[in-house]
Design a protein around this motif. Structure first.
Motif, PDB file in Angstrom:
ATOM      1  N   ARG A 110       0.839  -1.213   0.000  1.00 11.84           N
ATOM      2  CA  ARG A 110       0.000   0.000   0.000  1.00 11.84           C
ATOM      3  C   ARG A 110       0.875   1.264   0.000  1.00 11.84           C
ATOM      4  NH1 ARG A 110       0.044   3.659   3.829  1.00 11.84           N
ATOM      5  NH2 ARG A 110      -0.425   2.215   5.521  1.00 11.84           N
ATOM      6  N   ILE A 111       1.981   1.209   0.746  1.00  7.93           N
ATOM      7  CA  ILE A 111       2.869   2.377   0.822  1.00  7.93           C
ATOM      8  C   ILE A 111       3.488   2.679  -0.550  1.00  7.93           C
ATOM      9  CG2 ILE A 111       5.089   3.168   1.775  1.00  7.93           C
ATOM     10  CD1 ILE A 111       4.229   1.824   4.440  1.00  7.93           C
ATOM     11  N   LEU A 112       3.896   1.649  -1.279  1.00  9.71           N
ATOM     12  CA  LEU A 112       4.455   1.903  -2.617  1.00  9.71           C
ATOM     13  C   LEU A 112       3.421   2.564  -3.528  1.00  9.71           C
ATOM     14  CD1 LEU A 112       6.995   0.230  -1.783  1.00  9.71           C
ATOM     15  CD2 LEU A 112       7.028  -0.606  -4.128  1.00  9.71           C
ATOM     16  N   LEU A 113       2.196   2.059  -3.464  1.00 11.70           N
ATOM     17  CA  LEU A 113       1.145   2.651  -4.298  1.00 11.70           C
ATOM     18  C   LEU A 113       0.875   4.100  -3.886  1.00 11.70           C
ATOM     19  CD1 LEU A 113      -0.851   2.255  -6.591  1.00 11.70           C
ATOM     20  CD2 LEU A 113      -2.445   1.215  -4.962  1.00 11.70           C
ATOM     21  N   ASP A 114       0.871   4.358  -2.590  1.00 13.63           N
ATOM     22  CA  ASP A 114       0.702   5.735  -2.096  1.00 13.63           C
ATOM     23  C   ASP A 114       1.759   6.669  -2.679  1.00 13.63           C
ATOM     24  OD1 ASP A 114      -1.476   5.347  -0.453  1.00 13.63           O
ATOM     25  OD2 ASP A 114      -0.296   5.074   1.382  1.00 13.63           O
ATOM     26  N   HIS A 115       2.928   6.121  -2.982  1.00 20.59           N
ATOM     27  CA  HIS A 115       4.032   6.942  -3.478  1.00 20.59           C
ATOM     28  C   HIS A 115       4.177   6.868  -4.999  1.00 20.59           C
ATOM     29  CE1 HIS A 115       4.879   6.953   0.821  1.00 20.59           C
ATOM     30  NE2 HIS A 115       5.586   8.028   0.604  1.00 20.59           N
ATOM     31  N   PRO A 146       0.825  -2.271  -5.720  1.00 17.44           N
ATOM     32  CA  PRO A 146       1.214  -2.243  -7.131  1.00 17.44           C
ATOM     33  C   PRO A 146       0.865  -3.548  -7.837  1.00 17.44           C
ATOM     34  CG  PRO A 146       3.162  -2.341  -5.678  1.00 17.44           C
ATOM     35  CD  PRO A 146       1.956  -2.323  -4.797  1.00 17.44           C
ATOM     36  N   ARG A 147       0.717  -3.477  -9.155  1.00 11.76           N
ATOM     37  CA  ARG A 147       0.769  -4.717  -9.943  1.00 11.76           C
ATOM     38  C   ARG A 147       2.081  -5.370  -9.565  1.00 11.76           C
ATOM     39  NH1 ARG A 147      -2.656  -4.170 -14.532  1.00 11.76           N
ATOM     40  NH2 ARG A 147      -3.304  -2.010 -14.771  1.00 11.76           N
ATOM     41  N   LEU A 148       2.077  -6.668  -9.407  1.00 13.77           N
ATOM     42  CA  LEU A 148       3.255  -7.291  -8.817  1.00 13.77           C
ATOM     43  C   LEU A 148       3.718  -8.493  -9.623  1.00 13.77           C
ATOM     44  CD1 LEU A 148       5.155  -7.352  -6.319  1.00 13.77           C
ATOM     45  CD2 LEU A 148       3.428  -8.762  -5.163  1.00 13.77           C
ATOM     46  N   VAL A 149       4.996  -8.499  -9.972  1.00 13.88           N
ATOM     47  CA  VAL A 149       5.631  -9.751 -10.395  1.00 13.88           C
ATOM     48  C   VAL A 149       6.147 -10.377  -9.110  1.00 13.88           C
ATOM     49  CG1 VAL A 149       7.553 -10.812 -11.630  1.00 13.88           C
ATOM     50  CG2 VAL A 149       6.230  -9.003 -12.722  1.00 13.88           C
ATOM     51  N   ALA A 150       5.454 -11.396  -8.654  1.00 12.56           N
ATOM     52  CA  ALA A 150       5.740 -11.980  -7.346  1.00 12.56           C
ATOM     53  C   ALA A 150       6.948 -12.901  -7.427  1.00 12.56           C
ATOM     54  CB  ALA A 150       4.521 -12.763  -6.857  1.00 12.56           C
ATOM     55  N   SER A 151       7.759 -12.810  -6.407  1.00 11.33           N
ATOM     56  CA  SER A 151       8.936 -13.668  -6.330  1.00 11.33           C
ATOM     57  C   SER A 151       8.767 -14.664  -5.193  1.00 11.33           C
ATOM     58  CB  SER A 151      10.181 -12.819  -6.085  1.00 11.33           C
ATOM     59  OG  SER A 151      11.299 -13.644  -5.886  1.00 11.33           O
ATOM     60  N   SER A 152       9.545 -15.683  -5.311  1.00 15.90           N
ATOM     61  CA  SER A 152       9.680 -16.615  -4.206  1.00 15.90           C
ATOM     62  C   SER A 152      10.642 -15.994  -3.197  1.00 15.90           C
ATOM     63  CB  SER A 152      10.306 -17.889  -4.729  1.00 15.90           C
ATOM     64  OG  SER A 152      11.588 -17.548  -5.243  1.00 15.90           O
ATOM     65  N   ILE A 153      11.025 -16.795  -2.287  1.00 16.01           N
ATOM     66  CA  ILE A 153      12.057 -16.445  -1.329  1.00 16.01           C
ATOM     67  C   ILE A 153      13.376 -16.241  -2.058  1.00 16.01           C
ATOM     68  CG2 ILE A 153      12.843 -18.809  -0.929  1.00 16.01           C
ATOM     69  CD1 ILE A 153      12.259 -17.981   2.106  1.00 16.01           C
ATOM     70  N   GLU A 154      14.190 -15.373  -1.517  1.00 14.21           N
ATOM     71  CA  GLU A 154      15.527 -15.180  -2.082  1.00 14.21           C
ATOM     72  C   GLU A 154      16.377 -16.393  -1.741  1.00 14.21           C
ATOM     73  OE1 GLU A 154      18.292 -11.228  -2.325  1.00 14.21           O
ATOM     74  OE2 GLU A 154      16.540 -11.215  -1.035  1.00 14.21           O
ATOM     75  N   ARG A 155      17.210 -16.808  -2.688  1.00 15.63           N
ATOM     76  CA  ARG A 155      17.863 -18.094  -2.506  1.00 15.63           C
ATOM     77  C   ARG A 155      19.365 -17.956  -2.635  1.00 15.63           C
ATOM     78  NH1 ARG A 155      20.039 -22.689  -2.902  1.00 15.63           N
ATOM     79  NH2 ARG A 155      18.863 -24.628  -2.993  1.00 15.63           N
ATOM     80  N   GLU A 156      20.068 -18.454  -1.651  1.00 10.01           N
ATOM     81  CA  GLU A 156      21.512 -18.605  -1.795  1.00 10.01           C
ATOM     82  C   GLU A 156      21.935 -19.862  -1.074  1.00 10.01           C
ATOM     83  OE1 GLU A 156      22.584 -14.737  -0.133  1.00 10.01           O
ATOM     84  OE2 GLU A 156      23.609 -15.818   1.433  1.00 10.01           O
TER      85      GLU A 156
END
Ligand code: ZN
Length: 426
Positions: A110-115, A146-156
């Motif tokens: 919501r904060i990203l959309l507000d900005h 925002p419209r979102l390209v959703a990611s999984s968890i970051e992986r290393e």
């Protein structure tokens, strides 16, 4: 049909062309008609027959912009919605209890959309399915974001162990088959992109940016499985060899690219139809600007940030000259680089990377639509495009920094509907 007609607006259409004065008609989710200086105003047609060249505007909501700028919504190319800190909430570390993490992530959306960020490409999440679930809630109209390209968890890989490491997680395993299984599982959970830290991060662990965290066989397996599963690969890549590895195995987005050598630059150029680069300046500038409490020693991080900034200042203009798509997006979500400050990256592109304000805006809008995989219908003000629009008090092509002031965003429209209606129609 719900229609909105913007009149008396300066239109920055996202293409890079100079702004023009005109009118823009939105019908349902899309831009239905545009009139430029000298054209018959859509508003006069609306007053007359209620039919603006077939677009139809009887009973539409008219928003008089009084000379404000109408522009496409912004895209954050390196979003971490699950990283805790925001302009509304300071969180000292990177960890939150699960229920707080989930709700805080929705709040950050919501904060990203507000900005003004109507789209976001995720650079990785702190838990496997948060973003997939969040995206479903946003897309169904249940939550703002925002419209979102959703990611999984970051992986290393399991061996890496840094103190501020938001990516150290479960489901570890080494070897091509483990990596293949990881990509497949993320796809099955609904992620659209899968994030790998191809090299380490010197800001967290001295020297790590130059170390590869995966073997070529592992990343080849990731590339094969990503193609089979229909997901995109996103890489954290400082080291030249990490950039090359990503390009060899069809990564779509590479972050940082700090230590690109001549060969890596050539490879980025030849892969420019598929690759997007986000140099990620926000976190670098925030590290340089941070004034930490005495018990928190940031000297090493600051020294690393100085090096990164200097290298990117040389690298990025060369990439742009060669036609590589370089986008704003800056690892917002750290305590000293909070979510919500994302528009600062545009100013940093101008200050450090040789972009004009217009070029920075194009990178955040037209190229933003492309990184979302929607370049033929998102990121520009063109007839037929989706109406993700900002009405801005002032002219960001003259001063891109004004986008950092959310009070300058007079209206925010997403998918043809006002998320933030202009004062006159509230
Ligand atoms: Zn990141």
């Amino acid at each position: 049909m719900a229609s909105t007609l913007f009149t008396h607006v300066r239109v920055f259409d996202g293409s890079g062309a100079a702004p023009y004065f005109g009118e823009v008609l939105v019908t349902d989710q899309r831009i239905a008609a545009i009139s430029r200086d000298g054209d018959t105003p859509l508003s006069s047609a609306a007053r007359g027959t209620g039919d603006a060249g077939g677009a139809g505007c009887a009973g539409c909501t008219t928003v008089d912009g009084h000379g404000a700028t109408l522009m496409p919504g912004l895209t954050e190319a390196h979003a971490h919605l699950s990283w805790p800190s925001s302009v509304e909430r300071f969180v000292p570390g990177m960890a939150l209890p699960l229920d707080d993490l989930v709700l805080n992530t929705a709040r950050n959306a919501r904060i990203l959309l507000d900005h003004g960020f109507t789209s976001a490409y995720s650079g990785g999440s702190l838990a496997k399915t948060i973003e997939v679930t969040l995206k479903a809630c946003i897309d169904s109209g249940g939550l703002p974001g925002p419209r979102l390209v959703a990611s999984s968890i970051e992986r290393e890989p399991p061996t890496n162990n840094a103190t501020l490491d938001p990516g150290a997680v479960a489901d570890h395993g080494s070897g091509p088959e483990a990596v293949r299984a990881f990509v497949r599982s993320c796809a099955e959970l609904g992620a659209k992109s899968v994030k790998f830290n191809l090299s380490g991060e010197s800001a967290l662990k001295p020297g790590a940016s130059l170390q590869l965290l995966y073997s070529d066989d592992e990343i080849r397996a990731a590339g094969e499985q990503a193609r089979a599963s229909g997901v995109w690969l996103t890489g954290h890549a400082h080291a030249a060899d990490a950039i090359k590895m990503g390009l060899r195995h069809s990564f779509r987005v590479l972050y940082h690219c700090t230590y690109a050598d001549a060969e890596a630059i050539d490879m980025l150029e030849s892969g420019k139809e598929q690759i997007f680069v986000a140099p990620t300046l926000g976190i670098v500038q925030a590290t340089l600007d941070a004034a930490p409490p005495p018990h928190f020693d940031m000297r090493h991080m600051k020294e690393d940030a100085r090096i990164v900034l200097e290298r990117l200042g040389m690298l990025v203009p060369e990439l742009v000259k060669r036609g590589v798509r370089v986008l704003p997006g800056g690892d917002y979500g750290f305590p000293f680089n909070p979510n919500g400050r994302n528009a600062r990256d545009l100013e940093l592109f101008v200050r450090h990377l040789g972009f004009t304000p217009t070029e920075a805006l194009v990178a955040a809008t037209r190229l933003g639509g492309q990184i979302m995989g929607m370049g033929d219908e998102l990121g520009q003000i063109k007839v037929g495009y989706l109406a993700d629009l900002l009405l801005v008090d002032g002219d960001p092509t003259q001063n891109v920094a004004l986008l950092q002031d959310r009070t300058k965003l007079l209206a925010i429209m997403q998918n043809g509907r006002f998320y933030k209606p202009p004062r006159a129609v509230r």
